[in-house]
Design an enzyme around this catalytic site. Structure first.
Site, short mmCIF file in Angstrom:
data_model
loop_
_atom_site.label_atom_id
_atom_site.label_comp_id
_atom_site.label_asym_id
_atom_site.label_seq_id
_atom_site.Cartn_x
_atom_site.Cartn_y
_atom_site.Cartn_z
N ARG A 224 48.25 37.21 40.00
CA ARG A 224 48.22 36.00 40.82
C ARG A 224 48.76 36.34 42.21
O ARG A 224 49.69 37.15 42.35
CB ARG A 224 49.09 34.89 40.21
CG ARG A 224 48.48 34.21 38.99
CD ARG A 224 47.25 33.37 39.35
NE ARG A 224 46.68 32.68 38.20
CZ ARG A 224 45.65 33.14 37.47
NH1 ARG A 224 45.06 34.27 37.78
NH2 ARG A 224 45.19 32.42 36.46
N HIS A 272 38.93 37.58 43.72
CA HIS A 272 39.38 37.11 42.39
C HIS A 272 38.23 37.30 41.38
O HIS A 272 37.76 36.35 40.75
CB HIS A 272 39.80 35.63 42.45
CG HIS A 272 40.65 35.22 41.27
ND1 HIS A 272 41.69 34.35 41.36
CD2 HIS A 272 40.60 35.57 39.96
CE1 HIS A 272 42.24 34.16 40.17
NE2 HIS A 272 41.59 34.91 39.30
#
Ligand code: NDP
Ligand code: OXD
Length: 309
Positions: A224, A272
């Site tokens: 993250r 991502h």
């Protein structure tokens, strides 16, 4: 499954193919996309659902996240008796292993340098590096971290692994908890972050911790964005302690156009994408768990909200 109601809500994908596949996997169940005022459901399959949906569904028994990381969901008010269930691999670990090995090998074999030279028509060689000089430290030895550790070890790199509780994996030197964190960092040159984002791990990739890596360290963050303190990475790249980074996740996504990571010559940015949620595998897993819950059987992947993962 007759009479069972399942809601679907995902902000990042088209609903129809998911609804079709869920209906096929749960014959007899009433599967609908969530709309305000929807009838009470038994289970919900979600990615970043609106707070209103959760507030309107106090009777949910199962809240199935379409991803492994539940940090965003845990920021919301959840239905009191719903079990929060994370995605458990479902085709993600092999993707993560190939992504991390690719980033590691591209750095270790200096393939970016070769690319640049070949584009200029140069035929030249660089001195081979020794794997022994590139120990890889993997933060998080869960579903994804373990698979990545095994894949990296297959390429004969020394592998260190760090987790909350001690884990014994073949070919991996294990470190556990706060007391062993600094020794883990000091033994690693390439650092791979595969931790969940929790209050304990937010900002864990910072000046103090990244400075402890062996000189010429390389960061691969696939967990993250909020694990990393962006300015600290930039400072350590500028002062030469770190050689570079591959970053797949960011504090703000999409990464804002003006962010310095886009243009930094030693940072590789990907959107991502290191391990995507695969529809078929995901629905098979979630449908299996819904069936099990309805039969009163235990299921894997239930999140402990206190632990945060
Ligand atoms: P798991 O929950 O299976 O594994 C988490 C690991 O982290 C465990 O080994 C756990 O230790 C360790 N851990 C947790 N907290 C700490 C701590 N405070 N100190 C040390 N170790 C800790 O998660 P997954 O492997 O399935 O996924 C990891 C993360 O990857 C997800 O949370 C998500 O954020 C990210 N992700 C990113 C994707 C992408 O496309 N970029 C795709 C999918 C996931 P222990 O073993 O002791 O419990
Ligand atoms: C996940 C992700 O958590 O895709 O599954 O980031």
């Amino acid at each position: 499954m007759a009479g069972m109601r399942v809601l679907f809500s995902a902000s990042n994908t088209k609903a129809q193919p998911w609804l079709d596949a869920l209906r096929q996997a749960l014959p007899g169940a009433d599967v609908q996309e969530w709309q305000p005022g929807a009838v009470q459901a038994d289970h919900a399959v979600v990615w970043s659902p609106p707070q209103q949906m959760l507030d309107e569904q106090p009777a949910l028994k199962g809240l199935f996240n379409m991803g492994a990381g539940v940090d965003a969901l845990l920021k919301l008010r959840l239905p009191p008796q719903a079990r929060l269930v994370r995605l458990d691999d479902a085709g993600m670990s092999v993707q993560m292993a190939e992504f991390v090995c690719h980033a590691l090998i591209r750095h270790f074999r200096e393939l970016d340098v070769y690319d640049a030279e070949v584009r200029e028509g140069k035929w030249s060689f660089r001195r081979p590096r020794l794997r022994a000089d590139y120990p890889v430290g993997i933060m998080g030895l869960g579903v994804l971290g373990e698979r990545v550790a095994r894949a990296v070890a297959q390429f004969d790199f020394p592998v260190n692994g760090w987790s909350r509780s001690p884990r014994a994996l073949d070919g991996v030197r294990g470190f556990a908890g706060e007391p062993e964190f600094d020794a883990f960092l000091a033994a690693s040159r390439v650092l791979v972050c595969l931790l969940p984002l929790t209050p304990q791990t937010e900002g864990i990739l910072n000046r103090r911790t990244l400075s402890r890596l062996l000189p010429g360290g390389y960061l691969i963050n696939v967990a993250r964005g909020a694990h990393l303190v962006d300015e600290d990475l930039l400072a350590l790249l500028d002062d030469g302690h770190l050689a570079g980074a591959t970053l797949d996740v960011f504090r703000t996504e999409p990464l804002p156009a003006e962010h310095p990571f886009w243009r930094h010559p030693r940072i590789t940015v990907t959107p991502h994408t290191s391990a995507r949620t695969l529809r078929e595998e995901t629905i098979a897993q979630i449908a299996g768990k819904i069936h099990a819950l309805e039969r009163g059987e235990p299921i894997a992947g239930v999140v402990d909200p206190v632990r945060g993962y």
